[in-house]
Design a protein around this motif. Structure first.
Motif, PDB file in Angstrom:
ATOM      1  N   ASP A  55       0.832  -1.199   0.000  1.00 20.08           N
ATOM      2  CA  ASP A  55       0.000   0.000   0.000  1.00 20.08           C
ATOM      3  C   ASP A  55       0.874   1.258   0.000  1.00 20.08           C
ATOM      4  O   ASP A  55       0.585   2.225  -0.700  1.00 20.08           O
ATOM      5  CB  ASP A  55      -0.916   0.023   1.223  1.00 20.08           C
ATOM      6  N   ARG A  56       1.932   1.217   0.787  1.00 25.76           N
ATOM      7  CA  ARG A  56       2.822   2.375   0.908  1.00 25.76           C
ATOM      8  C   ARG A  56       3.524   2.687  -0.417  1.00 25.76           C
ATOM      9  O   ARG A  56       3.614   3.839  -0.831  1.00 25.76           O
ATOM     10  CB  ARG A  56       3.850   2.113   2.018  1.00 25.76           C
ATOM     11  N   GLU A  57       4.036   1.654  -1.069  1.00 28.76           N
ATOM     12  CA  GLU A  57       4.727   1.875  -2.340  1.00 28.76           C
ATOM     13  C   GLU A  57       3.766   2.380  -3.415  1.00 28.76           C
ATOM     14  O   GLU A  57       4.128   3.234  -4.225  1.00 28.76           O
ATOM     15  CB  GLU A  57       5.422   0.604  -2.821  1.00 28.76           C
ATOM     16  N   ILE A  58       2.552   1.864  -3.431  1.00 28.13           N
ATOM     17  CA  ILE A  58       1.543   2.340  -4.387  1.00 28.13           C
ATOM     18  C   ILE A  58       1.272   3.821  -4.149  1.00 28.13           C
ATOM     19  O   ILE A  58       1.212   4.613  -5.085  1.00 28.13           O
ATOM     20  CB  ILE A  58       0.251   1.500  -4.274  1.00 28.13           C
ATOM     21  N   TRP A  59       1.129   4.207  -2.888  1.00 27.22           N
ATOM     22  CA  TRP A  59       0.907   5.618  -2.575  1.00 27.22           C
ATOM     23  C   TRP A  59       2.110   6.478  -2.987  1.00 27.22           C
ATOM     24  O   TRP A  59       1.956   7.516  -3.616  1.00 27.22           O
ATOM     25  CB  TRP A  59       0.618   5.805  -1.089  1.00 27.22           C
ATOM     26  N   ASP A  60       3.314   6.021  -2.627  1.00 29.91           N
ATOM     27  CA  ASP A  60       4.519   6.789  -2.941  1.00 29.91           C
ATOM     28  C   ASP A  60       4.734   6.936  -4.443  1.00 29.91           C
ATOM     29  O   ASP A  60       5.151   7.992  -4.913  1.00 29.91           O
ATOM     30  CB  ASP A  60       5.755   6.143  -2.319  1.00 29.91           C
ATOM     31  N   SER A 105      -4.584   5.719  -3.367  1.00 27.27           N
ATOM     32  CA  SER A 105      -4.855   4.681  -2.377  1.00 27.27           C
ATOM     33  C   SER A 105      -4.870   3.347  -3.122  1.00 27.27           C
ATOM     34  O   SER A 105      -5.060   3.309  -4.351  1.00 27.27           O
ATOM     35  CB  SER A 105      -6.214   4.923  -1.720  1.00 27.27           C
ATOM     36  N   PRO A 106      -4.681   2.251  -2.415  1.00 22.02           N
ATOM     37  CA  PRO A 106      -4.748   0.948  -3.084  1.00 22.02           C
ATOM     38  C   PRO A 106      -6.079   0.736  -3.809  1.00 22.02           C
ATOM     39  O   PRO A 106      -6.116   0.188  -4.900  1.00 22.02           O
ATOM     40  CB  PRO A 106      -4.562  -0.052  -1.949  1.00 22.02           C
ATOM     41  N   ARG A 107      -7.156   1.196  -3.211  1.00 14.90           N
ATOM     42  CA  ARG A 107      -8.478   1.057  -3.845  1.00 14.90           C
ATOM     43  C   ARG A 107      -8.528   1.802  -5.178  1.00 14.90           C
ATOM     44  O   ARG A 107      -9.020   1.281  -6.175  1.00 14.90           O
ATOM     45  CB  ARG A 107      -9.550   1.559  -2.889  1.00 14.90           C
TER      46      ARG A 107
END
Length: 83
Positions: A34-39, A44-46
């Protein structure tokens, strides 16, 4: 899918090629953190996995069908987990 509808949203400012490249690299490992997707994408993952499903519907012609199916499966599972 138990009558659950997945809402697919159109990508806005996310580069489609980058999104697909990330999806191809990480689907075998659950889709990425989730963190890498945000960065990386500011999503958000969704949001990310919803956009991934949209992109796969319209831009996945160059990917092997088994890869597309694998990414879809991970995206749907992550969206289910996020609901």
């Amino acid at each position: 899918m138990n009558g659950t509808r997945i809402r697919r949203t159109a990508p806005t400012n996310v580069d489609t090629t980058d999104l697909l490249d990330y999806g191809v690299r990480w689907y075998r490992h659950g889709g990425g953190s989730d963190r890498e997707i945000w960065d990386r994408f500011g999503l958000s993952p969704r949001e990310y996995f919803g956009r991934m499903l949209f992109v796969l519907d319209s831009h996945a012609a160059d990917l092997p069908p088994t890869t597309v199916d694998g990414i879809r499966m991970v995206a749907r599972r992550r969206l289910w987990l996020a609901s």
